[in-house]
Write an enzyme that holds these catalytic residues in place. Structure first.
Site, PDB file in Angstrom:
ATOM      1  N   LYS A  13     -34.159  29.548 -16.635  1.00 45.17           N
ATOM      2  CA  LYS A  13     -33.123  28.968 -15.766  1.00 45.17           C
ATOM      3  C   LYS A  13     -31.861  29.826 -15.761  1.00 45.17           C
ATOM      4  O   LYS A  13     -31.318  30.157 -14.710  1.00 45.17           O
ATOM      5  CB  LYS A  13     -32.758  27.540 -16.234  1.00 45.17           C
ATOM      6  CG  LYS A  13     -33.924  26.581 -16.291  1.00 45.17           C
ATOM      7  CD  LYS A  13     -33.507  25.188 -16.766  1.00 45.17           C
ATOM      8  CE  LYS A  13     -33.020  25.125 -18.192  1.00 45.17           C
ATOM      9  NZ  LYS A  13     -34.048  25.457 -19.201  1.00 45.17           N
ATOM     10  N   ARG A  88     -29.424  16.700 -16.735  1.00 50.29           N
ATOM     11  CA  ARG A  88     -30.549  16.625 -17.665  1.00 50.29           C
ATOM     12  C   ARG A  88     -30.957  15.196 -17.957  1.00 50.29           C
ATOM     13  O   ARG A  88     -31.886  14.973 -18.729  1.00 50.29           O
ATOM     14  CB  ARG A  88     -30.123  17.260 -18.991  1.00 50.29           C
ATOM     15  CG  ARG A  88     -30.486  18.704 -19.097  1.00 50.29           C
ATOM     16  CD  ARG A  88     -29.950  19.186 -20.436  1.00 50.29           C
ATOM     17  NE  ARG A  88     -30.822  20.130 -21.015  1.00 50.29           N
ATOM     18  CZ  ARG A  88     -30.518  21.427 -21.108  1.00 50.29           C
ATOM     19  NH1 ARG A  88     -29.400  21.893 -20.640  1.00 50.29           N
ATOM     20  NH2 ARG A  88     -31.359  22.234 -21.680  1.00 50.29           N
ATOM     21  N   ARG A 127     -35.653  35.496 -28.072  1.00 51.73           N
ATOM     22  CA  ARG A 127     -34.366  35.722 -27.380  1.00 51.73           C
ATOM     23  C   ARG A 127     -33.282  36.170 -28.371  1.00 51.73           C
ATOM     24  O   ARG A 127     -33.182  35.655 -29.478  1.00 51.73           O
ATOM     25  CB  ARG A 127     -33.903  34.430 -26.697  1.00 51.73           C
ATOM     26  CG  ARG A 127     -32.467  34.539 -26.171  1.00 51.73           C
ATOM     27  CD  ARG A 127     -32.074  33.447 -25.236  1.00 51.73           C
ATOM     28  NE  ARG A 127     -32.331  32.122 -25.731  1.00 51.73           N
ATOM     29  CZ  ARG A 127     -32.301  31.035 -24.970  1.00 51.73           C
ATOM     30  NH1 ARG A 127     -32.034  31.143 -23.685  1.00 51.73           N
ATOM     31  NH2 ARG A 127     -32.551  29.851 -25.486  1.00 51.73           N
ATOM     32  N   ARG A 160     -29.796  32.416 -31.328  1.00 47.79           N
ATOM     33  CA  ARG A 160     -29.194  31.088 -31.227  1.00 47.79           C
ATOM     34  C   ARG A 160     -29.790  30.176 -32.301  1.00 47.79           C
ATOM     35  O   ARG A 160     -30.992  30.214 -32.543  1.00 47.79           O
ATOM     36  CB  ARG A 160     -29.475  30.490 -29.835  1.00 47.79           C
ATOM     37  CG  ARG A 160     -28.466  30.906 -28.800  1.00 47.79           C
ATOM     38  CD  ARG A 160     -28.840  30.513 -27.393  1.00 47.79           C
ATOM     39  NE  ARG A 160     -29.284  29.143 -27.180  1.00 47.79           N
ATOM     40  CZ  ARG A 160     -29.552  28.629 -25.978  1.00 47.79           C
ATOM     41  NH1 ARG A 160     -29.405  29.382 -24.891  1.00 47.79           N
ATOM     42  NH2 ARG A 160     -29.971  27.395 -25.855  1.00 47.79           N
ATOM     43  N   ARG A 171     -36.446  20.500 -28.809  1.00 48.86           N
ATOM     44  CA  ARG A 171     -35.852  20.554 -27.464  1.00 48.86           C
ATOM     45  C   ARG A 171     -36.897  20.236 -26.390  1.00 48.86           C
ATOM     46  O   ARG A 171     -36.584  19.621 -25.375  1.00 48.86           O
ATOM     47  CB  ARG A 171     -35.226  21.932 -27.225  1.00 48.86           C
ATOM     48  CG  ARG A 171     -33.913  22.100 -27.981  1.00 48.86           C
ATOM     49  CD  ARG A 171     -33.539  23.550 -28.178  1.00 48.86           C
ATOM     50  NE  ARG A 171     -33.332  24.277 -26.953  1.00 48.86           N
ATOM     51  CZ  ARG A 171     -33.368  25.614 -26.861  1.00 48.86           C
ATOM     52  NH1 ARG A 171     -33.590  26.347 -27.941  1.00 48.86           N
ATOM     53  NH2 ARG A 171     -33.156  26.201 -25.714  1.00 48.86           N
TER      54      ARG A 171
HETATM   55  P1  AP5 Z   1     -33.343  31.971 -20.285  1.00 51.69           P
HETATM   56  O1  AP5 Z   1     -33.088  32.434 -18.893  1.00 51.69           O
HETATM   57  O2  AP5 Z   1     -32.213  32.002 -21.250  1.00 51.69           O
HETATM   58  O3  AP5 Z   1     -34.057  30.539 -20.243  1.00 51.69           O
HETATM   59  P2  AP5 Z   1     -33.423  29.091 -20.051  1.00 51.69           P
HETATM   60  O4  AP5 Z   1     -34.393  28.281 -19.275  1.00 51.69           O
HETATM   61  O5  AP5 Z   1     -32.026  29.192 -19.516  1.00 51.69           O
HETATM   62  O6  AP5 Z   1     -33.443  28.628 -21.553  1.00 51.69           O
HETATM   63  P3  AP5 Z   1     -32.368  27.890 -22.436  1.00 51.69           P
HETATM   64  O7  AP5 Z   1     -32.931  27.849 -23.809  1.00 51.69           O
HETATM   65  O8  AP5 Z   1     -30.997  28.509 -22.304  1.00 51.69           O
HETATM   66  O9  AP5 Z   1     -32.355  26.497 -21.787  1.00 51.69           O
HETATM   67  P4  AP5 Z   1     -32.028  25.203 -22.445  1.00 51.69           P
HETATM   68  O10 AP5 Z   1     -32.022  24.352 -21.252  1.00 51.69           O
HETATM   69  O11 AP5 Z   1     -32.879  24.714 -23.538  1.00 51.69           O
HETATM   70  O12 AP5 Z   1     -30.629  25.510 -23.193  1.00 51.69           O
HETATM   71  P5  AP5 Z   1     -29.124  25.355 -22.716  1.00 51.69           P
HETATM   72  O13 AP5 Z   1     -28.400  26.551 -23.122  1.00 51.69           O
HETATM   73  O14 AP5 Z   1     -29.040  24.922 -21.300  1.00 51.69           O
HETATM   74  O15 AP5 Z   1     -34.560  32.856 -20.863  1.00 51.69           O
HETATM   75  C1  AP5 Z   1     -35.032  32.671 -22.187  1.00 51.69           C
HETATM   76  C2  AP5 Z   1     -35.492  34.052 -22.740  1.00 51.69           C
HETATM   77  O16 AP5 Z   1     -36.581  34.534 -21.961  1.00 51.69           O
HETATM   78  C3  AP5 Z   1     -34.420  35.147 -22.675  1.00 51.69           C
HETATM   79  O17 AP5 Z   1     -34.558  35.979 -23.788  1.00 51.69           O
HETATM   80  C4  AP5 Z   1     -34.730  35.918 -21.381  1.00 51.69           C
HETATM   81  O18 AP5 Z   1     -34.324  37.264 -21.473  1.00 51.69           O
HETATM   82  C5  AP5 Z   1     -36.266  35.797 -21.337  1.00 51.69           C
HETATM   83  N1  AP5 Z   1     -36.769  35.703 -19.964  1.00 51.69           N
HETATM   84  C6  AP5 Z   1     -36.265  35.012 -18.916  1.00 51.69           C
HETATM   85  N2  AP5 Z   1     -37.046  35.145 -17.827  1.00 51.69           N
HETATM   86  C7  AP5 Z   1     -38.085  35.935 -18.200  1.00 51.69           C
HETATM   87  C8  AP5 Z   1     -39.246  36.434 -17.523  1.00 51.69           C
HETATM   88  N3  AP5 Z   1     -39.496  36.129 -16.229  1.00 51.69           N
HETATM   89  N4  AP5 Z   1     -40.099  37.211 -18.230  1.00 51.69           N
HETATM   90  C9  AP5 Z   1     -39.877  37.512 -19.533  1.00 51.69           C
HETATM   91  N5  AP5 Z   1     -38.786  37.076 -20.233  1.00 51.69           N
HETATM   92  C10 AP5 Z   1     -37.914  36.292 -19.569  1.00 51.69           C
HETATM   93  O19 AP5 Z   1     -28.675  24.097 -23.600  1.00 51.69           O
HETATM   94  C11 AP5 Z   1     -28.511  24.202 -24.996  1.00 51.69           C
HETATM   95  C12 AP5 Z   1     -28.067  22.870 -25.566  1.00 51.69           C
HETATM   96  O20 AP5 Z   1     -26.805  22.473 -24.990  1.00 51.69           O
HETATM   97  C13 AP5 Z   1     -28.994  21.672 -25.309  1.00 51.69           C
HETATM   98  O21 AP5 Z   1     -30.067  21.600 -26.231  1.00 51.69           O
HETATM   99  C14 AP5 Z   1     -28.011  20.510 -25.456  1.00 51.69           C
HETATM  100  O22 AP5 Z   1     -27.722  20.245 -26.794  1.00 51.69           O
HETATM  101  C15 AP5 Z   1     -26.762  21.070 -24.786  1.00 51.69           C
HETATM  102  N6  AP5 Z   1     -26.747  20.793 -23.342  1.00 51.69           N
HETATM  103  C16 AP5 Z   1     -26.841  21.719 -22.343  1.00 51.69           C
HETATM  104  N7  AP5 Z   1     -26.826  21.119 -21.147  1.00 51.69           N
HETATM  105  C17 AP5 Z   1     -26.748  19.785 -21.375  1.00 51.69           C
HETATM  106  C18 AP5 Z   1     -26.720  18.641 -20.532  1.00 51.69           C
HETATM  107  N8  AP5 Z   1     -26.770  18.737 -19.195  1.00 51.69           N
HETATM  108  N9  AP5 Z   1     -26.663  17.422 -21.125  1.00 51.69           N
HETATM  109  C19 AP5 Z   1     -26.587  17.291 -22.462  1.00 51.69           C
HETATM  110  N10 AP5 Z   1     -26.616  18.336 -23.330  1.00 51.69           N
HETATM  111  C20 AP5 Z   1     -26.690  19.571 -22.787  1.00 51.69           C
END
Ligand code: AP5
Length: 216
Positions: A13, A88, A127, A160, A171
């Site tokens: 994402k 979410r 990552r 992270r 998660r």
């Molecule tokens: P990446 O693009 O970072 O993936 P992502 O889907 O964004 O993964 P996240 O782990 O960031 O999502 P998440 O939703 O769990 O965490 P968030 O930070 O939002 O890619 C991942 C890896 O793969 C990278 O190394 C990238 O280089 C690689 N990659 C990408 N595309 C690729 C491809 N096509 N091929 C190969 N490699 C690839 O949230 C973290 C925490 O914050 C949550 O757990 C929660 O505690 C809090 N939080 C965030 N939003 C909310 C909300 N709305 N409500 C409540 N709590 C929230």
């Protein structure tokens, strides 16, 4: 144009939202990034959010809705916005609808990036993130030129705390329980666009841009 990008942890994402921002001028709004910055800055919000994030739980809706609401209201009215990791939960989705309606806007698409769990876990555990500028790397798929250092700013790379295998699995459970129901929520509103998240970053981008009708 307002777009939500959904999908399990590690689906790509953030990577895809950043590309939409770079290529098409979208404002990229990610609560995850904003919360990590708040933790780094030592703010009250960061202190409240840290325990939830470290254990893979969702930060309470009230805090997230306020955080994103402030950003939306500050944005230029004609700016395209991509929401990455928001909403979410169902209350967050309702709140987003109200926030956009207050601005005379609506949501144009909810992109669901689909990726098998094993692949998502591989992406999460490999990552690495730059401590200085936040750039994302992957030990296998996008390794930095110099081990442990950011190609862009030379900052140190770190893993992270929520990317350990155990927390990543927690998660996923939260995602299935709290966030997956949003596919149905947006499905009934005819907004869901499914995008296959497999393949390299460019391949996924092409599919996503095509789904949104953006020029290739
Ligand atoms: P990446 O693009 O970072 O993936 P992502 O889907 O964004 O993964 P996240 O782990 O960031 O999502 P998440 O939703 O769990 O965490 P968030 O930070 O939002 O890619 C991942 C890896 O793969 C990278 O190394 C990238 O280089 C690689 N990659 C990408 N595309 C690729 C491809 N096509 N091929 C190969 N490699 C690839 O949230 C973290 C925490 O914050 C949550 O757990 C929660 O505690 C809090 N939080 C965030 N939003 C909310 C909300 N709305 N409500 C409540 N709590 C929230």
């Amino acid at each position: 144009m307002n777009v939500v990008i959904m999908g399990p942890p590690g689906a790509g994402k953030g990577t895809q939202a950043k590309r939409l921002a770079d290529r098409f001028g979208f404002l990229h709004l990610s609560p995850g990034d904003l919360l990590r910055q708040a933790v780094k800055d030592g703010t009250e919000l960061g202190a409240k959010a840290k325990t939830y994030m470290d254990s893979g739980r969702l930060v309470p809706d009230r805090l997230i809705i306020e955080l994103i609401g402030n950003r939306i209201r500050e944005a230029q009215p004609d700016r395209r916005v991509v929401f990455d990791g928001f909403p979410r939960t169902l209350p967050q989705a309702d709140a987003l609808g109200v926030m956009l309606a207050d601005l005379g806007q609506g949501l144009d698409a909810a992109v669901n990036v689909v990726l098998p769990d094993e692949e998502a876990i591989r992406r999460l555990t490999g990552r690495r993130v730059c401590r200085k500028c936040g750039a994302n790397y992957h030990l296998a798929f996008k390794a930095p030129a110099k081990e442990g250092l950011c190609d862009l700013c030379g900052g140190p790379l770190y893993q992270r705390t929520d990317d350990s295998e155990a927390t990543a699995k927690a998660r996923f459970e939260v995602y299935r329980r709290e966030t997956e129901p949003l596919i149905g929520y947006y499905g009934t509103r005819k907004l869901v666009q499914e995008v296959d998240g497999r393949g390299d970053v460019e391949e996924v981008s092409r599919r996503l841009e095509q789904a949104l009708g953006l020029p290739g």
